[in-house]
Design a protein around this motif. Structure first.
Motif, PDB file in Angstrom:
ATOM      1  N   CYS A 197       0.818  -1.215   0.000  1.00  0.00           N
ATOM      2  CA  CYS A 197       0.000   0.000   0.000  1.00  0.00           C
ATOM      3  C   CYS A 197       0.855   1.270   0.000  1.00  0.00           C
ATOM      4  O   CYS A 197       0.707   2.125  -0.863  1.00  0.00           O
ATOM      5  CB  CYS A 197      -0.915  -0.030   1.214  1.00  0.00           C
ATOM      6  SG  CYS A 197      -2.121   1.313   1.280  1.00  0.00           S
TER       7      CYS A 197
ATOM      8  N   GLY B 125      -5.007   6.765   3.945  1.00  0.00           N
ATOM      9  CA  GLY B 125      -4.212   7.066   5.089  1.00  0.00           C
ATOM     10  C   GLY B 125      -4.767   6.377   6.339  1.00  0.00           C
ATOM     11  O   GLY B 125      -5.626   5.523   6.257  1.00  0.00           O
TER      12      GLY B 125
ATOM     13  N   THR C  32     -12.500   2.725   8.684  1.00  0.00           N
ATOM     14  CA  THR C  32     -11.505   1.666   8.496  1.00  0.00           C
ATOM     15  C   THR C  32     -10.182   2.131   9.084  1.00  0.00           C
ATOM     16  O   THR C  32      -9.719   3.228   8.766  1.00  0.00           O
ATOM     17  CB  THR C  32     -11.314   1.366   6.993  1.00  0.00           C
ATOM     18  OG1 THR C  32     -12.565   0.979   6.452  1.00  0.00           O
ATOM     19  CG2 THR C  32     -10.341   0.219   6.784  1.00  0.00           C
TER      20      THR C  32
HETATM   21  N1  SAM Z   1      -5.168   2.866   7.328  1.00  0.00           N
HETATM   22  C1  SAM Z   1      -6.449   2.273   7.285  1.00  0.00           C
HETATM   23  C2  SAM Z   1      -6.323   0.764   7.354  1.00  0.00           C
HETATM   24  O1  SAM Z   1      -5.231   0.266   7.481  1.00  0.00           O
HETATM   25  O2  SAM Z   1      -7.352   0.108   7.320  1.00  0.00           O
HETATM   26  C3  SAM Z   1      -7.337   2.687   6.131  1.00  0.00           C
HETATM   27  C4  SAM Z   1      -6.726   2.839   4.777  1.00  0.00           C
HETATM   28  S1  SAM Z   1      -6.164   1.355   4.030  1.00  0.00           S
HETATM   29  C5  SAM Z   1      -5.670   1.970   2.447  1.00  0.00           C
HETATM   30  C6  SAM Z   1      -7.660   0.493   3.733  1.00  0.00           C
HETATM   31  C7  SAM Z   1      -7.546  -0.967   3.412  1.00  0.00           C
HETATM   32  O3  SAM Z   1      -6.943  -1.112   2.156  1.00  0.00           O
HETATM   33  C8  SAM Z   1      -6.738  -1.796   4.384  1.00  0.00           C
HETATM   34  O4  SAM Z   1      -7.506  -2.906   4.796  1.00  0.00           O
HETATM   35  C9  SAM Z   1      -5.581  -2.269   3.535  1.00  0.00           C
HETATM   36  O5  SAM Z   1      -5.111  -3.511   3.950  1.00  0.00           O
HETATM   37  C10 SAM Z   1      -6.221  -2.318   2.171  1.00  0.00           C
HETATM   38  N2  SAM Z   1      -5.253  -2.320   1.076  1.00  0.00           N
HETATM   39  C11 SAM Z   1      -4.281  -1.421   0.817  1.00  0.00           C
HETATM   40  N3  SAM Z   1      -3.587  -1.770  -0.290  1.00  0.00           N
HETATM   41  C12 SAM Z   1      -4.146  -2.918  -0.747  1.00  0.00           C
HETATM   42  C13 SAM Z   1      -3.884  -3.781  -1.847  1.00  0.00           C
HETATM   43  N4  SAM Z   1      -2.890  -3.543  -2.713  1.00  0.00           N
HETATM   44  N5  SAM Z   1      -4.667  -4.866  -2.013  1.00  0.00           N
HETATM   45  C14 SAM Z   1      -5.675  -5.133  -1.150  1.00  0.00           C
HETATM   46  N6  SAM Z   1      -5.972  -4.361  -0.099  1.00  0.00           N
HETATM   47  C15 SAM Z   1      -5.213  -3.270   0.104  1.00  0.00           C
END
Ligand code: SAM
Length: 382
Positions: A57, A101, A132
């Protein structure tokens, strides 16, 4: 992991300022896009910063000490977010998810929750309001969030094994603190809690069963564990199809130990396919954006931290609402512009990726090709 260097100038994503239609159309709550999809969910990113550096991410090599996050003045204020949210609710949105974020890094996030919790649908109903989080600050914040009007939380957690978890978050954050956050959220009444695990083949697939066991045994129906296929979002994570573990494999591995029965979707447009433990021990879900695209009933819009409206997680350009919010556009003007944008929506990236084959997605993540850069998930939120 990618070893590409991403030019900083590229980090402010493309967007156009929406046109205000000459004939203003008042929201009816019945908007449909070009594929007949309604607008029901709004995800609002409240910060582009995160205290984790998960390689899928926000890889450390890109989001390092020189990375320029958005200045505070660029961020939508709580009042601007709430005003925008009201306009979306008039158009049919019934569920708002705060994200980032890491949303709990935004100062006084409870204040925003309080403002959003006051919004009512045209029929006088409160919204479904959720958030989230990576859980790192949840033990400290859960009670205040609940008191402010938050209904539920989704916590991201990729492993119960401390070494694997510390490696995946890449900031050496201990798993025990996230588990304490989940406990605190349950105690505060922010349930049923969803726990999201991104599964990367070869990295944390061995954690699927321990995670299933842990949440069954310790939380039963109080926590719904969901397995997310590793997605080709953004352009910095070096995504490769061979690191995706299909949801069908996840289900097969769990069903081997705990028989499962499929459940009906609770709402149209739901991202997860749901399964119940046959012995009544709770439920799990899988989110299969790669192997079973669900664009056909996607009812989600995304508002970035600085007020750009994105119609797809895989978009490369947004619609910049901030100049309207900070200019002299009226609510009627902005609502009409939003309606016009949604009516023109045709995105269905994941379905097209499935048609083109996964190789095309690997190529899209390659900076050297001509495809427009996809927006990062840390910027528009999950
Ligand atoms: N920081 C918060 C969190 O960790 O939940 C919210 C933002 S985060 C971008 C939201 C979700 O996106 C998280 O569950 C993260 O694991 C998921 N996520 C981020 N990059 C991803 C990817 N390449 N494939 C699948 N899920 C992803």
């Amino acid at each position: 992991m990618t070893d590409k260097v991403i030019p900083l100038a590229d980090h402010r994503y493309a967007a156009r300022v929406p046109r205000i239609p000459q004939r203003l159309e008042a929201p009816t709550g019945l908007l449909r896009d070009t594929l007949g999809r309604p607008l029901h969910d709004l995800r609002i990113s409240v910060t582009d910063r995160c205290n984790f550096r998960c390689s899928y991410c926000m890889p450390k090599e890109v989001f390092d000490k020189d990375y320029r996050f958005l200045p505070h003045s660029s961020l939508l204020s709580f009042e601007e977010i709430t005003r925008t949210a009201r306009l979306f609710v008039a158009h049919g949105v019934r569920k708002i998810r705060l994200t980032g974020g890491e949303p709990l890094l935004r100062k006084n996030i409870e204040g925003l929750v309080e403002q959003l919790a006051e919004i009512r649908t045209p029929g006088g109903q409160p919204l479904a309001l959720t958030l989230t989080t990576n859980g790192s600050l949840l033990a400290r914040k859960a009670a205040a969030l609940k008191a402010a009007g938050l209904q539920r939380v989704t916590v991201s957690l990729d492993s119960l094994d401390d070494a694997v978890f510390r490696h995946m978050n890449d900031v050496d954050f201990p798993v025990a603190d996230v588990l304490a956050g989940i406990d605190a959220a349950r105690a505060a009444g922010l349930g049923p809690i969803k726990v999201n695990m991104v599964v990367k083949r070869g990295t944390n697939e061995q954690e699927i069963l321990p995670m299933a066991r842990y949440f069954r045994e310790n939380h039963g129906g109080g926590v719904v564990l969901r397995f997310i296929e590793y997605m080709d979002v953004g352009a910095t994570n070096g995504w490769r199809m061979d690191e995706v573990l299909p949801s069908a494999d996840v289900i097969a591995r769990i069903a081997d130990e705990f028989p499962l029965v499929p459940l009906e979707a609770t709402a149209p447009g739901e991202t997860a396919q749901r399964w119940a433990y046959a012995d009544g021990g709770g439920e799990i879900g899988v989110i299969s954006s790669v192997t079973q695209a669900f664009c056909h009933d996607c009812s989600r819009a995304r508002l970035s931290t600085e007020g750009k409206l994105y119609l797809c997680l895989f978009a490369s350009a947004g619609h910049d609402l901030r100049p309207l919010l900070r200019g002299n556009a009226s609510d009627e003007d902005i609502a009409s512009a939003i309606g016009h944008i949604w009516q023109g929506r045709a995105d269905r990236y994941s379905e097209l990726r499935a048609l083109r084959g996964p190789d095309s997605a690997e190529a899209d993540g390659n900076d050297n090709n001509k495809a427009p850069r996809r927006v990062e998930m840390s910027y528009i939120g999950g």
